[in-house]
Design a protein around this motif. Structure first.
Motif, PDB file in Angstrom:
ATOM      1  N   ILE A  98       0.861  -1.247   0.108  1.00  0.00           N
ATOM      2  CA  ILE A  98       0.172  -0.070  -0.054  1.00  0.00           C
ATOM      3  C   ILE A  98       0.911   1.049  -0.051  1.00  0.00           C
ATOM      4  N   SER A  99       0.547   2.158  -0.811  1.00  0.00           N
ATOM      5  CA  SER A  99       1.218   3.598  -1.129  1.00  0.00           C
ATOM      6  C   SER A  99       0.348   4.512  -0.792  1.00  0.00           C
ATOM      7  N   ILE A 100       0.498   5.485  -0.012  1.00  0.00           N
ATOM      8  CA  ILE A 100      -0.468   6.799  -0.080  1.00  0.00           C
ATOM      9  C   ILE A 100       0.512   7.876  -0.189  1.00  0.00           C
ATOM     10  N   ASN A 101       0.209   8.869  -1.021  1.00  0.00           N
ATOM     11  CA  ASN A 101       0.843  10.075  -1.121  1.00  0.00           C
ATOM     12  C   ASN A 101      -0.334  11.114  -1.137  1.00  0.00           C
ATOM     13  N   SER A 102       0.109  12.179  -0.432  1.00  0.00           N
ATOM     14  CA  SER A 102      -0.838  13.085  -0.458  1.00  0.00           C
ATOM     15  C   SER A 102      -0.353  14.799  -0.558  1.00  0.00           C
ATOM     16  N   HIS A 103      -1.146  15.638  -0.909  1.00  0.00           N
ATOM     17  CA  HIS A 103      -0.824  16.920  -1.149  1.00  0.00           C
ATOM     18  C   HIS A 103      -1.983  17.742  -0.719  1.00  0.00           C
ATOM     19  N   HIS A 104      -1.868  19.007  -0.154  1.00  0.00           N
ATOM     20  CA  HIS A 104      -2.958  19.874   0.088  1.00  0.00           C
ATOM     21  C   HIS A 104      -2.965  21.293  -0.423  1.00  0.00           C
ATOM     22  N   ASP A 105      -3.881  22.103  -0.414  1.00  0.00           N
ATOM     23  CA  ASP A 105      -4.047  23.369  -1.114  1.00  0.00           C
ATOM     24  C   ASP A 105      -4.819  24.143   0.135  1.00  0.00           C
ATOM     25  N   HIS A 106      -4.181  25.195   0.679  1.00  0.00           N
ATOM     26  CA  HIS A 106      -4.886  25.855   1.846  1.00  0.00           C
ATOM     27  C   HIS A 106      -5.778  26.846   1.140  1.00  0.00           C
ATOM     28  N   PHE A 107      -6.728  27.212   1.807  1.00  0.00           N
ATOM     29  CA  PHE A 107      -8.020  28.125   1.315  1.00  0.00           C
ATOM     30  C   PHE A 107      -7.344  29.593   1.586  1.00  0.00           C
ATOM     31  N   SER A 108      -7.901  30.579   0.766  1.00  0.00           N
ATOM     32  CA  SER A 108      -7.668  32.001   1.090  1.00  0.00           C
ATOM     33  C   SER A 108      -9.192  32.529   1.279  1.00  0.00           C
ATOM     34  N   GLU A 109      -9.036  33.902   1.574  1.00  0.00           N
ATOM     35  CA  GLU A 109     -10.365  34.548   1.867  1.00  0.00           C
ATOM     36  C   GLU A 109     -11.419  34.457   0.535  1.00  0.00           C
ATOM     37  N   ASP A 110     -10.722  34.547  -0.579  1.00  0.00           N
ATOM     38  CA  ASP A 110     -11.579  34.700  -1.764  1.00  0.00           C
ATOM     39  C   ASP A 110     -11.863  33.165  -2.241  1.00  0.00           C
ATOM     40  N   LYS A 111     -11.569  32.389  -1.723  1.00  0.00           N
ATOM     41  CA  LYS A 111     -11.985  30.967  -1.912  1.00  0.00           C
ATOM     42  C   LYS A 111     -12.838  30.049  -0.929  1.00  0.00           C
ATOM     43  N   ASP A 112     -13.685  30.981  -0.400  1.00  0.00           N
ATOM     44  CA  ASP A 112     -14.633  30.700   0.709  1.00  0.00           C
ATOM     45  C   ASP A 112     -14.362  29.734   1.783  1.00  0.00           C
ATOM     46  N   HIS A 113     -12.828  30.062   2.266  1.00  0.00           N
ATOM     47  CA  HIS A 113     -12.565  29.118   3.316  1.00  0.00           C
ATOM     48  C   HIS A 113     -12.407  27.953   3.113  1.00  0.00           C
ATOM     49  N   ARG A 114     -12.008  27.498   1.940  1.00  0.00           N
ATOM     50  CA  ARG A 114     -11.840  25.948   1.572  1.00  0.00           C
ATOM     51  C   ARG A 114     -10.464  25.473   1.726  1.00  0.00           C
ATOM     52  N   TYR A 115     -10.389  24.231   2.205  1.00  0.00           N
ATOM     53  CA  TYR A 115      -8.854  23.555   2.197  1.00  0.00           C
ATOM     54  C   TYR A 115      -9.184  22.190   1.535  1.00  0.00           C
ATOM     55  N   THR A 116      -8.216  21.741   0.709  1.00  0.00           N
ATOM     56  CA  THR A 116      -8.424  20.649   0.000  1.00  0.00           C
ATOM     57  C   THR A 116      -7.091  19.971   0.276  1.00  0.00           C
ATOM     58  N   VAL A 117      -7.570  18.516   0.397  1.00  0.00           N
ATOM     59  CA  VAL A 117      -6.295  17.279   0.396  1.00  0.00           C
ATOM     60  C   VAL A 117      -6.587  16.302  -0.703  1.00  0.00           C
ATOM     61  N   GLU A 118      -5.820  15.993  -1.525  1.00  0.00           N
ATOM     62  CA  GLU A 118      -5.601  14.914  -2.437  1.00  0.00           C
ATOM     63  C   GLU A 118      -5.030  13.591  -1.822  1.00  0.00           C
ATOM     64  N   PHE A 119      -5.488  12.465  -1.892  1.00  0.00           N
ATOM     65  CA  PHE A 119      -4.957  11.312  -1.779  1.00  0.00           C
ATOM     66  C   PHE A 119      -4.682  10.616  -2.916  1.00  0.00           C
ATOM     67  N   ASP A 120      -3.443  10.101  -3.436  1.00  0.00           N
ATOM     68  CA  ASP A 120      -3.158   9.174  -4.317  1.00  0.00           C
ATOM     69  C   ASP A 120      -2.845   7.606  -3.720  1.00  0.00           C
ATOM     70  N   ILE A 121      -3.652   6.881  -3.971  1.00  0.00           N
ATOM     71  CA  ILE A 121      -3.619   5.383  -3.306  1.00  0.00           C
ATOM     72  C   ILE A 121      -3.157   4.578  -4.401  1.00  0.00           C
ATOM     73  N   GLU A 122      -2.275   3.706  -4.045  1.00  0.00           N
ATOM     74  CA  GLU A 122      -1.730   2.514  -4.794  1.00  0.00           C
ATOM     75  C   GLU A 122      -1.742   1.282  -3.966  1.00  0.00           C
ATOM     76  N   VAL A 123      -2.492   0.152  -4.414  1.00  0.00           N
ATOM     77  CA  VAL A 123      -2.578  -1.017  -3.599  1.00  0.00           C
ATOM     78  C   VAL A 123      -2.235  -1.960  -4.744  1.00  0.00           C
ATOM     79  N   ASN A 124      -1.243  -2.782  -4.249  1.00  0.00           N
ATOM     80  CA  ASN A 124      -1.084  -4.100  -5.324  1.00  0.00           C
ATOM     81  C   ASN A 124      -1.133  -5.353  -4.562  1.00  0.00           C
TER      82      ASN A 124
END
Length: 145
Positions: free
Chosen positions: A44-70
Protein backbone atom coordinates in the motif's frame (compact mmCIF):
# COMPACT_ATOMS: atom_id res chain seq x y z
CA UNK A 1 6.49 20.72 15.53
CA UNK A 2 6.13 22.05 19.06
CA UNK A 3 3.40 20.89 21.43
CA UNK A 4 1.79 24.34 21.05
CA UNK A 5 1.66 23.93 17.25
CA UNK A 6 0.21 20.41 17.60
CA UNK A 7 -2.41 21.76 19.97
CA UNK A 8 -3.28 24.55 17.53
CA UNK A 9 -3.50 22.07 14.65
CA UNK A 10 -5.74 19.80 16.73
CA UNK A 11 -7.96 22.80 17.43
CA UNK A 12 -8.43 23.22 13.67
CA UNK A 13 -9.58 19.61 13.51
CA UNK A 14 -12.47 20.52 15.81
CA UNK A 15 -13.65 23.46 13.71
CA UNK A 16 -13.12 21.93 10.26
CA UNK A 17 -16.21 20.61 8.49
CA UNK A 18 -15.86 17.99 5.76
CA UNK A 19 -17.85 19.14 2.74
CA UNK A 20 -17.09 16.16 0.51
CA UNK A 21 -14.96 13.09 -0.03
CA UNK A 22 -14.84 12.27 -3.73
CA UNK A 23 -13.23 9.64 -5.91
CA UNK A 24 -11.49 11.51 -8.75
CA UNK A 25 -9.62 8.72 -10.50
CA UNK A 26 -9.68 4.94 -10.51
CA UNK A 27 -7.69 2.33 -12.40
CA UNK A 28 -7.94 -1.39 -11.68
CA UNK A 29 -6.38 -4.38 -13.34
CA UNK A 30 -6.51 -7.96 -12.09
CA UNK A 31 -4.76 -11.15 -13.09
CA UNK A 32 -7.07 -14.03 -12.01
CA UNK A 33 -4.66 -16.71 -13.21
CA UNK A 34 -2.20 -15.56 -10.52
CA UNK A 35 -4.80 -15.52 -7.73
CA UNK A 36 -4.34 -17.89 -4.81
CA UNK A 37 -7.44 -18.56 -2.68
CA UNK A 38 -5.18 -19.07 0.35
CA UNK A 39 -4.17 -15.41 0.26
CA UNK A 40 -1.08 -13.40 -0.43
CA UNK A 41 0.27 -9.99 0.47
CA UNK A 42 -0.56 -6.34 -0.12
CA UNK A 43 1.64 -3.33 -0.78
CA UNK A 44 0.00 0.00 0.00
CA UNK A 45 1.31 3.41 -0.99
CA UNK A 46 -0.34 6.70 0.04
CA UNK A 47 0.81 10.06 -1.27
CA UNK A 48 -0.95 13.27 -0.41
CA UNK A 49 -0.84 16.99 -0.98
CA UNK A 50 -2.96 19.89 0.13
CA UNK A 51 -4.03 23.36 -0.94
CA UNK A 52 -4.76 25.94 1.73
CA UNK A 53 -7.77 28.18 1.44
CA UNK A 54 -7.71 31.94 1.02
CA UNK A 55 -10.39 34.46 1.87
CA UNK A 56 -11.54 34.63 -1.75
CA UNK A 57 -11.93 30.82 -1.99
CA UNK A 58 -14.72 30.55 0.59
CA UNK A 59 -12.46 29.20 3.35
CA UNK A 60 -11.87 25.90 1.58
CA UNK A 61 -9.03 23.52 2.30
CA UNK A 62 -8.46 20.53 0.03
CA UNK A 63 -6.43 17.37 0.44
CA UNK A 64 -5.79 14.84 -2.34
CA UNK A 65 -4.74 11.26 -1.68
CA UNK A 66 -3.13 9.14 -4.39
CA UNK A 67 -3.56 5.51 -3.37
CA UNK A 68 -1.79 2.55 -4.90
CA UNK A 69 -2.62 -0.97 -3.71
CA UNK A 70 -0.94 -4.00 -5.21
CA UNK A 71 -1.87 -7.58 -4.37
CA UNK A 72 0.55 -10.47 -4.75
CA UNK A 73 0.34 -14.23 -4.39
CA UNK A 74 2.86 -16.17 -2.29
CA UNK A 75 5.20 -16.41 -5.29
CA UNK A 76 5.18 -12.56 -5.49
CA UNK A 77 3.28 -12.59 -8.80
CA UNK A 78 0.88 -9.68 -9.28
CA UNK A 79 -2.79 -10.50 -8.60
CA UNK A 80 -4.12 -6.95 -8.91
CA UNK A 81 -3.12 -3.30 -9.24
CA UNK A 82 -5.41 -0.52 -8.03
CA UNK A 83 -4.66 3.19 -8.41
CA UNK A 84 -7.12 5.77 -7.11
CA UNK A 85 -7.27 9.43 -6.21
CA UNK A 86 -9.56 10.82 -3.51
CA UNK A 87 -10.27 14.50 -2.87
CA UNK A 88 -11.35 15.81 0.54
CA UNK A 89 -12.78 19.31 0.76
CA UNK A 90 -13.05 21.04 4.13
CA UNK A 91 -14.85 24.21 5.14
CA UNK A 92 -12.72 26.15 7.63
CA UNK A 93 -14.92 29.21 7.97
CA UNK A 94 -15.25 28.61 11.72
CA UNK A 95 -11.46 28.68 12.15
CA UNK A 96 -10.54 32.16 13.18
CA UNK A 97 -6.86 32.33 12.28
CA UNK A 98 -4.67 31.29 9.38
CA UNK A 99 -2.74 28.05 9.39
CA UNK A 100 1.00 27.85 9.21
CA UNK A 101 2.39 25.39 6.62
CA UNK A 102 3.60 23.08 9.39
CA UNK A 103 0.10 22.98 10.91
CA UNK A 104 -1.50 22.16 7.55
CA UNK A 105 0.97 19.32 7.01
CA UNK A 106 0.29 17.99 10.50
CA UNK A 107 -3.50 18.18 9.97
CA UNK A 108 -3.22 16.42 6.59
CA UNK A 109 -1.08 13.59 7.98
CA UNK A 110 -2.89 13.16 11.28
CA UNK A 111 -6.53 14.05 10.63
CA UNK A 112 -7.31 14.06 6.90
CA UNK A 113 -5.86 10.61 6.29
CA UNK A 114 -8.09 9.22 9.06
CA UNK A 115 -11.13 10.92 7.51
CA UNK A 116 -10.37 9.36 4.10
CA UNK A 117 -9.26 5.91 5.24
CA UNK A 118 -12.72 4.30 5.73
CA UNK A 119 -13.68 5.36 2.19
CA UNK A 120 -10.40 4.02 0.79
CA UNK A 121 -10.85 0.69 2.62
CA UNK A 122 -14.42 0.33 1.36
CA UNK A 123 -13.34 1.18 -2.20
CA UNK A 124 -10.61 -1.49 -2.26
CA UNK A 125 -12.96 -4.03 -0.66
CA UNK A 126 -15.78 -3.34 -3.14
CA UNK A 127 -13.54 -3.45 -6.23
CA UNK A 128 -11.75 -6.66 -5.29
CA UNK A 129 -14.91 -8.34 -3.98
CA UNK A 130 -16.61 -7.88 -7.36
CA UNK A 131 -13.59 -9.23 -9.26
CA UNK A 132 -12.52 -12.80 -9.99
CA UNK A 133 -9.78 -12.65 -7.34
CA UNK A 134 -9.74 -13.06 -3.54
CA UNK A 135 -11.15 -10.11 -1.63
CA UNK A 136 -8.55 -7.63 -0.34
CA UNK A 137 -9.20 -5.99 3.01
CA UNK A 138 -6.95 -3.13 4.07
CA UNK A 139 -5.86 -2.74 7.70
CA UNK A 140 -8.02 -0.67 10.07
CA UNK A 141 -5.38 2.01 10.40
CA UNK A 142 -3.35 3.55 7.55
CA UNK A 143 0.13 2.07 7.51
CA UNK A 144 2.94 4.42 8.41
CA UNK A 145 0.65 7.12 9.82
Amino acid sequence: MSEHDKSKSDAFAHCATILSIDLLKNSFECFPSNADPRGGSLEISINSHHDHFSEDKDHRYTVEFDIEVNGFNDEKESVFELNSKFLLIYDLEQCASCWEEEEREYFKNRNAVLHAWPYIREHVDRITNSSPIPRAILPLYPLGK
